[in-house]
Design a protein around this motif. Structure first.
Motif, PDB file in Angstrom:
ATOM      1  N   VAL A   1      -9.859   7.733  -6.003  1.00 33.66           N
ATOM      2  CA  VAL A   1      -8.695   7.048  -5.439  1.00 33.66           C
ATOM      3  C   VAL A   1      -9.095   5.587  -5.294  1.00 33.66           C
ATOM      4  O   VAL A   1     -10.031   5.262  -4.568  1.00 33.66           O
ATOM      5  CB  VAL A   1      -8.280   7.645  -4.092  1.00 33.66           C
ATOM      6  CG1 VAL A   1      -7.121   6.857  -3.496  1.00 33.66           C
ATOM      7  CG2 VAL A   1      -7.905   9.115  -4.258  1.00 33.66           C
TER       8      VAL A   1
ATOM      9  N   PHE B   1      -0.255   3.795   5.475  1.00 31.87           N
ATOM     10  CA  PHE B   1       0.013   2.408   5.099  1.00 31.87           C
ATOM     11  C   PHE B   1       0.580   1.669   6.306  1.00 31.87           C
ATOM     12  O   PHE B   1       1.669   1.987   6.801  1.00 31.87           O
ATOM     13  CB  PHE B   1       0.968   2.354   3.911  1.00 31.87           C
ATOM     14  CG  PHE B   1       0.394   2.969   2.672  1.00 31.87           C
ATOM     15  CD1 PHE B   1      -0.754   2.456   2.092  1.00 31.87           C
ATOM     16  CD2 PHE B   1       0.983   4.092   2.108  1.00 31.87           C
ATOM     17  CE1 PHE B   1      -1.305   3.035   0.957  1.00 31.87           C
ATOM     18  CE2 PHE B   1       0.440   4.678   0.973  1.00 31.87           C
ATOM     19  CZ  PHE B   1      -0.708   4.150   0.394  1.00 31.87           C
TER      20      PHE B   1
ATOM     21  N   MET C   1       2.374  -1.344  -4.930  1.00 32.71           N
ATOM     22  CA  MET C   1       2.801  -1.852  -3.632  1.00 32.71           C
ATOM     23  C   MET C   1       2.668  -3.372  -3.583  1.00 32.71           C
ATOM     24  O   MET C   1       2.359  -4.022  -4.579  1.00 32.71           O
ATOM     25  CB  MET C   1       1.981  -1.166  -2.528  1.00 32.71           C
ATOM     26  CG  MET C   1       2.075   0.360  -2.562  1.00 32.71           C
ATOM     27  SD  MET C   1       1.091   1.217  -1.317  1.00 32.71           S
ATOM     28  CE  MET C   1       2.029   0.833   0.168  1.00 32.71           C
TER      29      MET C   1
ATOM     30  N   TYR D   1      -1.278   9.735 -10.012  1.00 36.40           N
ATOM     31  CA  TYR D   1      -0.310   8.927  -9.279  1.00 36.40           C
ATOM     32  C   TYR D   1      -0.705   7.457  -9.319  1.00 36.40           C
ATOM     33  O   TYR D   1      -1.884   7.117  -9.232  1.00 36.40           O
ATOM     34  CB  TYR D   1      -0.224   9.362  -7.810  1.00 36.40           C
ATOM     35  CG  TYR D   1       0.220  10.795  -7.616  1.00 36.40           C
ATOM     36  CD1 TYR D   1       1.541  11.163  -7.851  1.00 36.40           C
ATOM     37  CD2 TYR D   1      -0.681  11.757  -7.184  1.00 36.40           C
ATOM     38  CE1 TYR D   1       1.953  12.479  -7.671  1.00 36.40           C
ATOM     39  CE2 TYR D   1      -0.280  13.070  -6.991  1.00 36.40           C
ATOM     40  CZ  TYR D   1       1.044  13.427  -7.239  1.00 36.40           C
ATOM     41  OH  TYR D   1       1.445  14.718  -7.068  1.00 36.40           O
TER      42      TYR D   1
ATOM     43  N   LEU E   1       0.617   4.047  -7.131  1.00 40.47           N
ATOM     44  CA  LEU E   1       1.440   3.575  -6.026  1.00 40.47           C
ATOM     45  C   LEU E   1       1.483   2.051  -6.097  1.00 40.47           C
ATOM     46  O   LEU E   1       0.617   1.362  -5.546  1.00 40.47           O
ATOM     47  CB  LEU E   1       0.859   4.012  -4.678  1.00 40.47           C
ATOM     48  CG  LEU E   1       1.096   5.452  -4.212  1.00 40.47           C
ATOM     49  CD1 LEU E   1       0.605   6.488  -5.224  1.00 40.47           C
ATOM     50  CD2 LEU E   1       0.455   5.697  -2.855  1.00 40.47           C
TER      51      LEU E   1
ATOM     52  N   ALA F   1      -4.148  -0.751   4.919  1.00 41.12           N
ATOM     53  CA  ALA F   1      -4.166   0.712   4.828  1.00 41.12           C
ATOM     54  C   ALA F   1      -5.260   1.272   5.718  1.00 41.12           C
ATOM     55  O   ALA F   1      -6.405   0.785   5.689  1.00 41.12           O
ATOM     56  CB  ALA F   1      -4.390   1.163   3.388  1.00 41.12           C
TER      57      ALA F   1
ATOM     58  N   ILE G   1      -3.783   2.671  -5.899  1.00 36.98           N
ATOM     59  CA  ILE G   1      -2.977   2.252  -4.761  1.00 36.98           C
ATOM     60  C   ILE G   1      -3.090   0.746  -4.569  1.00 36.98           C
ATOM     61  O   ILE G   1      -4.194   0.189  -4.602  1.00 36.98           O
ATOM     62  CB  ILE G   1      -3.457   2.948  -3.469  1.00 36.98           C
ATOM     63  CG1 ILE G   1      -3.248   4.468  -3.558  1.00 36.98           C
ATOM     64  CG2 ILE G   1      -2.764   2.378  -2.241  1.00 36.98           C
ATOM     65  CD1 ILE G   1      -3.912   5.233  -2.441  1.00 36.98           C
ATOM     66  N   GLY G   2      -1.960   0.083  -4.329  1.00 40.89           N
ATOM     67  CA  GLY G   2      -2.007  -1.292  -3.864  1.00 40.89           C
ATOM     68  C   GLY G   2      -1.212  -2.259  -4.707  1.00 40.89           C
ATOM     69  O   GLY G   2      -0.402  -1.883  -5.553  1.00 40.89           O
TER      70      GLY G   2
ATOM     71  N   MET H   1      -5.683   8.556  -8.273  1.00 39.89           N
ATOM     72  CA  MET H   1      -4.620   7.744  -7.689  1.00 39.89           C
ATOM     73  C   MET H   1      -5.029   6.275  -7.680  1.00 39.89           C
ATOM     74  O   MET H   1      -6.191   5.951  -7.416  1.00 39.89           O
ATOM     75  CB  MET H   1      -4.337   8.227  -6.260  1.00 39.89           C
ATOM     76  CG  MET H   1      -3.121   7.628  -5.594  1.00 39.89           C
ATOM     77  SD  MET H   1      -2.830   8.341  -3.927  1.00 39.89           S
ATOM     78  CE  MET H   1      -2.340  10.025  -4.329  1.00 39.89           C
TER      79      MET H   1
ATOM     80  N   PHE I   1      -8.260   1.684  -4.343  1.00 40.23           N
ATOM     81  CA  PHE I   1      -7.434   0.771  -3.557  1.00 40.23           C
ATOM     82  C   PHE I   1      -7.698  -0.648  -4.061  1.00 40.23           C
ATOM     83  O   PHE I   1      -8.810  -1.155  -3.938  1.00 40.23           O
ATOM     84  CB  PHE I   1      -7.797   0.839  -2.077  1.00 40.23           C
ATOM     85  CG  PHE I   1      -7.569   2.183  -1.435  1.00 40.23           C
ATOM     86  CD1 PHE I   1      -6.442   2.416  -0.662  1.00 40.23           C
ATOM     87  CD2 PHE I   1      -8.497   3.204  -1.587  1.00 40.23           C
ATOM     88  CE1 PHE I   1      -6.239   3.649  -0.045  1.00 40.23           C
ATOM     89  CE2 PHE I   1      -8.303   4.442  -0.971  1.00 40.23           C
ATOM     90  CZ  PHE I   1      -7.169   4.658  -0.210  1.00 40.23           C
TER      91      PHE I   1
ATOM     92  N   ALA J   1       5.835   4.129  -2.681  1.00 41.94           N
ATOM     93  CA  ALA J   1       5.175   4.123  -1.378  1.00 41.94           C
ATOM     94  C   ALA J   1       5.552   2.879  -0.594  1.00 41.94           C
ATOM     95  O   ALA J   1       5.941   1.855  -1.155  1.00 41.94           O
ATOM     96  CB  ALA J   1       3.666   4.196  -1.555  1.00 41.94           C
TER      97      ALA J   1
ATOM     98  N   ASP K   1       2.931  -3.335   4.382  1.00 43.39           N
ATOM     99  CA  ASP K   1       3.358  -3.459   2.988  1.00 43.39           C
ATOM    100  C   ASP K   1       4.687  -4.198   2.983  1.00 43.39           C
ATOM    101  O   ASP K   1       5.380  -4.265   4.005  1.00 43.39           O
ATOM    102  CB  ASP K   1       3.510  -2.092   2.312  1.00 43.39           C
ATOM    103  CG  ASP K   1       3.831  -2.220   0.819  1.00 43.39           C
ATOM    104  OD1 ASP K   1       3.060  -2.904   0.115  1.00 43.39           O
ATOM    105  OD2 ASP K   1       4.856  -1.672   0.374  1.00 43.39           O
TER     106      ASP K   1
END
Length: 365
Positions: free
Chosen positions: A256, A15, A320, A316, A318, A70, A285-286, A283, A258, A342, A18
């Protein structure tokens, strides 16, 4: 099962931009704090001979900024080279470049930048990144092009009209123009439909279908539109339709996802990914875009979908960038250690397992 992209055997994420810096909270296996990465770097800080310990160099740590970026490295068993892809570039000319230097990123190996959407907290570092990359390429006499993958619908300007939505209080800094991207060394690629990149290891989505009735976009979003007469005006634009998410499929683990800002709603994003790939989510993420009082009614519905309605639930999440404090607290309560704090400078390594891929459960919502 979708064959739109290859399943990767190793996914490494760093990363680079962020809002949050997090040095000390416990992280799951495969996650590494920034400090430990610096301790392993050559040339970071100094060594105190008397005390027999390295001395950290705080001048060369990552800085936080309101935005997202990322670095994604995808590797497939049997293929010689991995692929380095940059997803978004943060909000300004300084934070991404500083953090790239801090993390000692091999900039010359990044062959594609993907922008999630036209908001400058995601595109503001693009030109400075391209300038840095060009200078490194020239100094090493390499000839590696960098593709810049964007949605074709670039706005003239976007602005903010907060509740009660009757006054535009400011414009967001403008995004780089297509001409500026080309002049800075980027090979421009425009894409509004889903497509695979990075040796078919990353999926860039097309337009995200809006399915839920509670994810209503960016309340207060406005866009400057010029008429045929030449006059311009602000028009309401809650649905940021140029937004795209990306997906990597890790063998034996699943998808995963994003989603840099989730203006479409993270539930809509996840539903589209599941419908497209028919694979479980490993996962997410973001930015989940659940900050601010106007998002309060959406938070419990989103948390319920991710933790209960989606089966199996992601290993998971995350949250962010623009996720917001209350959403993070609610996700931690529902997912426990599956909600990961994260932040910029963190590295995540996800290793696949081909032996169990066929046993992954079907996904439903």
């Amino acid at each position: 099962m979708s064959t739109l992209i290859k399943k990767v055997d190793k996914l490494t994420i760093t990363f680079l931009v962020d809002n949050t810096i997090e040095w000390m909270t416990k992280l799951p296996p495969g996650f590494t704090h920034e400090v430990r990465q610096h301790l392993a770097q050559k040339g970071h800080g100094t060594y105190d001979e008397k005390k027999c310990v390295p001395v950290l160099d705080f001048e060369n740590f990552c800085c936080g900024a309101h935005g997202f970026a990322a670095l994604i490295e995808t590797s497939v068993e049997g293929e010689k080279a991995s692929h380095l892809t940059l997803f978004d570039t943060g909000p300004d000319s300084q934070s991404l470049v500083r953090n790239i230097k801090a993390m000692q990123v091999p900039v010359e190996r990044i062959t594609r930048v993907i922008t999630s959407h036209w908001h400058s907290d995601h595109t503001g570092g693009l030109l400075s990144f391209l300038a840095l990359r060009s200078s490194i390429i020239e100094s090493t006499r390499q000839r590696a092009a960098c593709i810049v993958d964007v949605h074709p619908d670039r706005p003239i300007a976007r602005g903010i009209a907060p509740p009660p939505f009757d006054k535009v209080i400011c414009a967001i800094p403008r995004d780089p123009t297509f001409e500026e991207i080309k002049n800075s060394g980027g090979d421009l690629e425009e894409g509004s439909v889903g497509h695979s990149v990075a040796g078919d290891t990353i999926w860039v989505s097309g337009e995200i279908p809006r399915k839920t009735d509670y994810e209503v976009g960016l309340l207060g979003g406005v866009r400057w539109v010029v008429k045929d007469s030449g006059s311009g005006s602000w028009v309401t634009e809650n649905h940021i339709m140029d937004e795209r998410y990306i997906v990597v499929d890790v063998v034996g683990k699943g998808l995963v996802i994003f989603s840099a800002c989730s203006h479409a709603g993270i539930v809509n994003v996840v539903k589209d990914a599941v419908d497209t790939f028919k694979r479980p989510i490993h996962m997410i993420i973001g930015g989940l875009h659940l900050a601010g009082p106007e998002s309060a009614p959406i938070v419990p519905k989103t948390v319920r979908f991710l933790s209960t309605d989606l089966k199996p639930a992601p290993a998971y999440v995350l949250p962010m960038h623009c996720s917001g404090f209350h959403a993070k607290v609610a996700l931690e309560k529902a997912l426990g250690e599956g909600c990961v704090p994260a932040g910029v400078g963190h590295k995540v390594v996800i290793l696949g397992d081909r032996a169990i891929d066929d046993r992954l459960p079907a996904t439903a919502y």
